[in-house]
Design a protein around this motif. Structure first.
Motif, mmCIF file in Angstrom:
data_model
loop_
_atom_site.group_PDB
_atom_site.id
_atom_site.type_symbol
_atom_site.label_atom_id
_atom_site.label_comp_id
_atom_site.label_asym_id
_atom_site.label_seq_id
_atom_site.Cartn_x
_atom_site.Cartn_y
_atom_site.Cartn_z
ATOM 1 N N VAL A 198 65.506 27.973 46.106
ATOM 2 C CA VAL A 198 64.188 28.419 46.504
ATOM 3 C C VAL A 198 63.633 28.103 47.916
ATOM 4 N N ALA A 199 62.777 28.800 48.340
ATOM 5 C CA ALA A 199 62.133 28.306 49.699
ATOM 6 C C ALA A 199 60.654 28.176 49.226
ATOM 7 N N VAL A 200 60.233 26.959 49.710
ATOM 8 C CA VAL A 200 58.896 26.545 49.582
ATOM 9 C C VAL A 200 57.820 27.235 50.828
ATOM 10 N N VAL A 201 57.029 27.958 50.736
ATOM 11 C CA VAL A 201 56.476 28.384 51.979
ATOM 12 C C VAL A 201 54.849 27.845 51.821
ATOM 13 N N GLY A 202 54.661 27.020 52.722
ATOM 14 C CA GLY A 202 53.419 26.402 52.837
ATOM 15 C C GLY A 202 53.549 24.951 52.382
ATOM 16 N N LEU A 203 53.236 24.136 53.340
ATOM 17 C CA LEU A 203 53.389 22.725 53.009
ATOM 18 C C LEU A 203 52.258 21.798 52.904
ATOM 19 N N GLY A 204 51.076 22.386 52.627
ATOM 20 C CA GLY A 204 49.962 21.890 52.355
ATOM 21 C C GLY A 204 49.825 21.152 51.209
ATOM 22 N N PRO A 260 66.369 21.406 36.855
ATOM 23 C CA PRO A 260 67.661 21.577 36.947
ATOM 24 C C PRO A 260 68.131 22.846 37.138
ATOM 25 N N ARG A 261 67.260 23.858 37.214
ATOM 26 C CA ARG A 261 67.345 25.317 37.431
ATOM 27 C C ARG A 261 67.356 25.612 38.920
ATOM 28 N N PHE A 262 66.821 24.891 39.578
ATOM 29 C CA PHE A 262 66.301 25.217 41.236
ATOM 30 C C PHE A 262 66.828 24.084 42.079
ATOM 31 N N ALA A 263 67.096 24.860 43.435
ATOM 32 C CA ALA A 263 67.429 23.770 44.571
ATOM 33 C C ALA A 263 66.736 24.316 45.588
ATOM 34 N N VAL A 264 65.772 23.481 46.161
ATOM 35 C CA VAL A 264 65.082 23.770 47.238
ATOM 36 C C VAL A 264 66.153 23.578 48.761
ATOM 37 N N THR A 265 66.310 25.060 48.926
ATOM 38 C CA THR A 265 67.097 25.408 50.144
ATOM 39 C C THR A 265 66.270 25.515 51.531
ATOM 40 N N ALA A 266 65.001 25.657 51.311
ATOM 41 C CA ALA A 266 64.424 26.212 52.694
ATOM 42 C C ALA A 266 62.854 25.642 52.529
ATOM 43 N N VAL A 267 62.439 25.259 53.459
ATOM 44 C CA VAL A 267 60.808 25.156 53.722
ATOM 45 C C VAL A 267 60.193 25.938 54.727
ATOM 46 N N VAL A 268 59.160 26.272 54.601
ATOM 47 C CA VAL A 268 58.468 27.082 55.723
ATOM 48 C C VAL A 268 56.952 26.816 55.985
ATOM 49 N N ASP A 269 56.838 26.339 57.050
ATOM 50 C CA ASP A 269 55.285 26.236 57.668
ATOM 51 C C ASP A 269 55.171 26.295 59.197
ATOM 52 N N PRO A 270 53.978 26.833 59.644
ATOM 53 C CA PRO A 270 53.933 26.828 61.095
ATOM 54 C C PRO A 270 53.447 25.488 61.799
ATOM 55 N N ASP A 271 53.234 24.382 61.012
ATOM 56 C CA ASP A 271 52.849 23.136 61.722
ATOM 57 C C ASP A 271 53.976 22.325 61.675
ATOM 58 N N PRO A 272 54.511 22.123 62.913
ATOM 59 C CA PRO A 272 55.802 21.061 63.566
ATOM 60 C C PRO A 272 55.422 19.857 62.323
ATOM 61 N N PHE A 310 61.929 26.316 58.547
ATOM 62 C CA PHE A 310 61.554 27.316 59.541
ATOM 63 C C PHE A 310 59.840 27.246 59.577
ATOM 64 N N ALA A 311 59.593 27.961 60.952
ATOM 65 C CA ALA A 311 58.177 28.358 61.175
ATOM 66 C C ALA A 311 57.474 29.373 60.533
ATOM 67 N N ASP A 312 58.428 30.409 60.183
ATOM 68 C CA ASP A 312 57.854 31.870 59.875
ATOM 69 C C ASP A 312 58.814 32.261 58.814
ATOM 70 N N VAL A 313 58.305 32.805 58.058
ATOM 71 C CA VAL A 313 58.960 33.579 56.820
ATOM 72 C C VAL A 313 59.829 34.621 57.121
ATOM 73 N N ASP A 314 59.674 35.231 58.274
ATOM 74 C CA ASP A 314 60.709 36.326 58.706
ATOM 75 C C ASP A 314 61.733 35.687 58.980
ATOM 76 N N GLU A 315 62.093 34.362 59.302
ATOM 77 C CA GLU A 315 63.195 33.870 59.454
ATOM 78 C C GLU A 315 64.217 33.627 58.131
ATOM 79 N N LEU A 316 63.367 33.625 57.007
ATOM 80 C CA LEU A 316 64.086 33.511 55.644
ATOM 81 C C LEU A 316 65.030 34.798 55.683
ATOM 82 N N ALA A 317 64.829 35.729 55.782
ATOM 83 C CA ALA A 317 65.476 37.144 55.580
ATOM 84 C C ALA A 317 66.799 37.013 56.203
ATOM 85 N N ALA A 318 67.202 36.280 57.339
ATOM 86 C CA ALA A 318 68.250 36.187 58.321
ATOM 87 C C ALA A 318 68.667 34.767 58.089
ATOM 88 N N ALA A 319 68.601 33.970 56.935
ATOM 89 C CA ALA A 319 68.739 32.560 56.793
ATOM 90 C C ALA A 319 70.130 32.661 56.263
#
Length: 389
Positions: free
Chosen positions: A3-9, A24-36, A68-77
């Motif tokens: 799972v990727a979580v997009v938006g870290l507000g 138990p059914r999920f593993a967070v493998t990516a997070v995405v937010d434009p805010d460093p 990642f800073a942008d979701v477009d990076e997920l497609a090539a992750a």
């Protein structure tokens, strides 16, 4: 499931990340937010003990979490490409972010509101087809134990003639002065926020109905007064639902804090709706009343995480002048979000899920559009006849 979580507000960090990490059914493998800063804070929290984070906000030498800073990076992750993206970004980004992910073939679980217009619903439907990926919509209220019990009782009431929906906070304007109260980013105020949850409860009761009539009015008596802000929304809300320490609220906004309306379905069922971020009530109250030919069932509870809650949920059934309580199970605040996660893997595996979210969303967003149009027209209408004439 990766799972990727997009938006870290607030929603991403306080609702979804904790529950995904312990499920138990999920593993967070990516997070995405434009805010460093947000990326660095979350990557630090999720990094193994003793591991430092790099300048990009990722764990140094770690292959477990991609940042990642942008979701477009997920497609090539590569290995971090998710099986599902949980999207919890500001409202005006919902459709854009979900559309890009779906078009890239990544299934999406999208927080409410799924979209802010019927045109955005069309775009999401097209993206689902183009990317051969499924869109799932957040429906927290339907997964509450008390609401589920209401549905069971309502099924015994015969034909449903009227539904009364209300979510009225005592003081609860979210993030006043932030994106929540700016129409350009939120799409609207209490109607889009609380009202979406209320309208979403109708589908199990009435089906994916369409409305023949929509009459609504809005007001903004509290939204620019910081004394009515939801202080608990300015800090992180712990996963157990306890309020965060209060912080000074910000002030400002151009959206409504209250919406009141009356809707009529194509088959003549009426729906009364009230959504209020602030009021003169003592406690936050969510009330759902369903009137059928065989009786009336009424639920009084508090949706969401606000600390100024009803003492407990109360469900009653009234038939021929006799009102009796209906037993409800006790459950912790926020249990409905974990219950949604329990269902997601099966929903993604079911071909019938494709297109279902948009089909259910279309009547909701169409009703909200018409509601706002009516409210605007009523403020502009000239030469009104005074009441009583």
């Amino acid at each position: 499931m990766r799972v990727a979580v997009v938006g870290l507000g607030w929603a991403g960090r306080s609702i979804w990340l904790p529950r995904l990490r312990e499920h138990p059914r999920f593993a967070v493998t990516a997070v995405v937010d434009p805010d460093p800063a947000a990326r660095t804070a979350v990557a630090t929290d999720l990094a193994p003990a003793g591991q430092e984070t790099d300048a990009a906000g990722g764990a140094s030498g770690s292959a477990e979490l991609a940042v990642f800073a942008d979701v477009d990076e997920l497609a090539a992750a590569g290995p971090a490409r998710p099986d599902l993206a949980v999207v919890a970004v500001p409202n005006n980004r919902h459709a854009d972010i979900a559309e890009r992910l779906l078009a890239a073939g990544i299934p999406v679980f999208l927080e409410k509101p799924v979209c802010l217009s019927s045109a955005e619903a069309d775009r999401l439907a097209a993206a689902e087809q183009a990317g051969d990926a499924t869109l799932l919509a957040g429906s927290a209220a339907r997964y509450r134990a008390d609401v589920s019990r209401l549905y069971e009782v309502a099924a015994s009431l015969g034909a449903i003639r009227h539904v009364d929906l209300a979510w009225v906070r005592a003081r609860g304007i979210p993030d006043a002065g932030g994106w929540f109260t700016r129409r350009e980013q939120s799409g609207g105020g209490a109607l889009v926020d609380l009202g979406w949850h209320l309208l979403d409860t109708l589908t199990p009761l009435l089906g994916a109905v369409r409305f023949r009539e929509v009459i609504g009015t809005t007001s903004d008596d509290f939204v620019n007064d910081g004394a009515w802000a939801a202080a608990w929304r300015h800090g992180d809300q712990p996963a157990d639902g306890q309020p965060a320490p209060e912080q000074p609220p910000r002030v400002g906004g151009d959206v409504e804090d209250t919406a009141r309306g009356f809707l009529v379905t194509e088959d003549g069922t009426s729906v009364a709706l009230r959504a209020s971020w602030a009021s003169h009530e003592a406690r936050d109250l969510t009330a759902i009343t369903v009137e059928g030919t065989g009786g009336t069932v009424s639920l009084r509870c508090t949706f969401g995480f606000g600390p100024n809650r009803q003492d407990r949920s109360l469900l009653t059934l009234t038939r021929t002048g006799q009102t009796s309580p209906v037993t409800l199970p006790d459950e912790p605040i926020g249990a409905e979000y974990r219950r949604q996660l329990d269902e997601l893997p099966a929903m993604l595996a079911d071909p019938a899920s494709r297109g279902r979210a948009i089909a259910e969303v279309r009547p909701t967003i169409a009703a909200i559009e018409r509601f706002y149009a009516c409210a605007r027209a009523s403020r502009q209408a000239p030469d009104l006849v005074p009441a009583g004439r």
